[in-house]
Design a protein around this motif. Sequence first.
Motif, PDB file in Angstrom:
ATOM      1  N   CYS A   1       0.832  -1.213   0.000  1.00  0.00           N
ATOM      2  CA  CYS A   1       0.000   0.000   0.000  1.00  0.00           C
ATOM      3  C   CYS A   1       0.861   1.255   0.000  1.00  0.00           C
TER       4      CYS A   1
ATOM      5  N   GLN B   1      -2.319   4.769   2.419  1.00  0.00           N
ATOM      6  CA  GLN B   1      -3.118   4.686   3.645  1.00  0.00           C
ATOM      7  C   GLN B   1      -3.013   5.940   4.508  1.00  0.00           C
TER       8      GLN B   1
ATOM      9  N   TYR C   1      -9.361   8.956   2.030  1.00  0.00           N
ATOM     10  CA  TYR C   1      -9.778   8.251   0.817  1.00  0.00           C
ATOM     11  C   TYR C   1     -10.283   9.195  -0.272  1.00  0.00           C
TER      12      TYR C   1
ATOM     13  N   TYR D   1     -11.262  -0.554   2.575  1.00  0.00           N
ATOM     14  CA  TYR D   1     -10.451  -1.623   3.162  1.00  0.00           C
ATOM     15  C   TYR D   1     -11.241  -2.930   3.049  1.00  0.00           C
TER      16      TYR D   1
ATOM     17  N   GLN E   1      -6.150   2.244  -1.523  1.00  0.00           N
ATOM     18  CA  GLN E   1      -4.981   2.360  -0.630  1.00  0.00           C
ATOM     19  C   GLN E   1      -3.660   2.080  -1.342  1.00  0.00           C
TER      20      GLN E   1
END
Length: 385
Positions: free
Chosen positions: A80, A83, A87, A123, A372
């Motif tokens: 990722c 993160q 978002y 997620y 992510q």
Amino acid sequence: MSIKESCRLNITSVAFGGAGVGRADGLVIFVPFTAAGDVADVEIVERRKKFARGRLLGILEPSPQRTEPLCRYFGRCGGCSYQHIAYRHQLNIKQAQVKEAFLKIGKVPEPPVEKVIASPCAYAYRGKAELHTAKTRKGFHLGFMDTSGGRLVDIERCEIMEESINQQISEARSQERFEQSGSDLTFWSNPQGRAGDAVVRTVKSREFLVPRSGFFQANLYLTDAMVDEVCRLAGLEKRASILDACCGSGLFSIFLAQSAERLTGVEIHEKSVQYARENAERNGIQNAKFICADIGDVLSGMAERQDAVDLILLDPPRAGLDPKTLTAICKVKCPDLIYVSCNPATQARDVKYLNECGYVLASLQPLDMFSQTEHIETVGWLRRK
């Protein structure tokens, strides 16, 4: 600016690939795990003529785009990249990156890029995981490669995986269920759904059999929307013929069959072709046939025979289309192309070639199939002039 030298940067954007972008002494510097608006202390770790790469030492002023990463391994694991970014900002970043790829690589003056379709789950959305194993002095390790790609990060769970995959990871770790050091382990979500050596996936209430070693769209919650977009571009009017290139186990074929008098799916993976035929039969599709072959060879043969096709759906691997396939597409002179890609850079490169052969990019819809992470899926529609 030399290697190991430190500097303070204002991060102004995030580049394709996930690194933040700053400038110092007239040099562009790429710094992973930063966000636009950060003021960061950075150490130079790589120097080239026109740019440098830096390692984040610390954040002096955090960007308002920042958020707390959910994963304990974030920053070490290479899976990722985003993160640390809220978002909604990830979506804006990816839209801008797709536009830039088609401007700079595709040479499209005004790329027709739509807003990114968000994943319903940012997620716990992935339905498949491929983990590496290694035997160390401390025992067996199971996980993903680190950000350098050189070391294995031993993980207990992955936050972007559907929870049943994390349960399987925990079970594998407790039993040390590894064939040998260096081997890979593949986990699919909801393993109780398997039928024989197949995995069962459900898209728009239809079940698909997929070989365990085969490919299927990873996002459990956004694949429906991607199918809807492909079908929308194909249109309501029935076409005489559709070619589904790199068709896998027949995902798009099953839904596009209603838009064609005849549909042909082409796939190089023999087991996937077997399941594509079975999926068509299970779903009552009678106007589709599936061929195990190289798509470049198939298209080249069509060009030689001057076979007509009304729509070609392209869904190649990350590397994009090879020169033989691109050349054959142009010779076939199909009026409409739908190009599905998980790599906007190679897609833009291919679109540039197709544009020079008479195709115009009419629309480009990004979908955040890989929340992510640095990756983004795009569905492009090209029409022949």
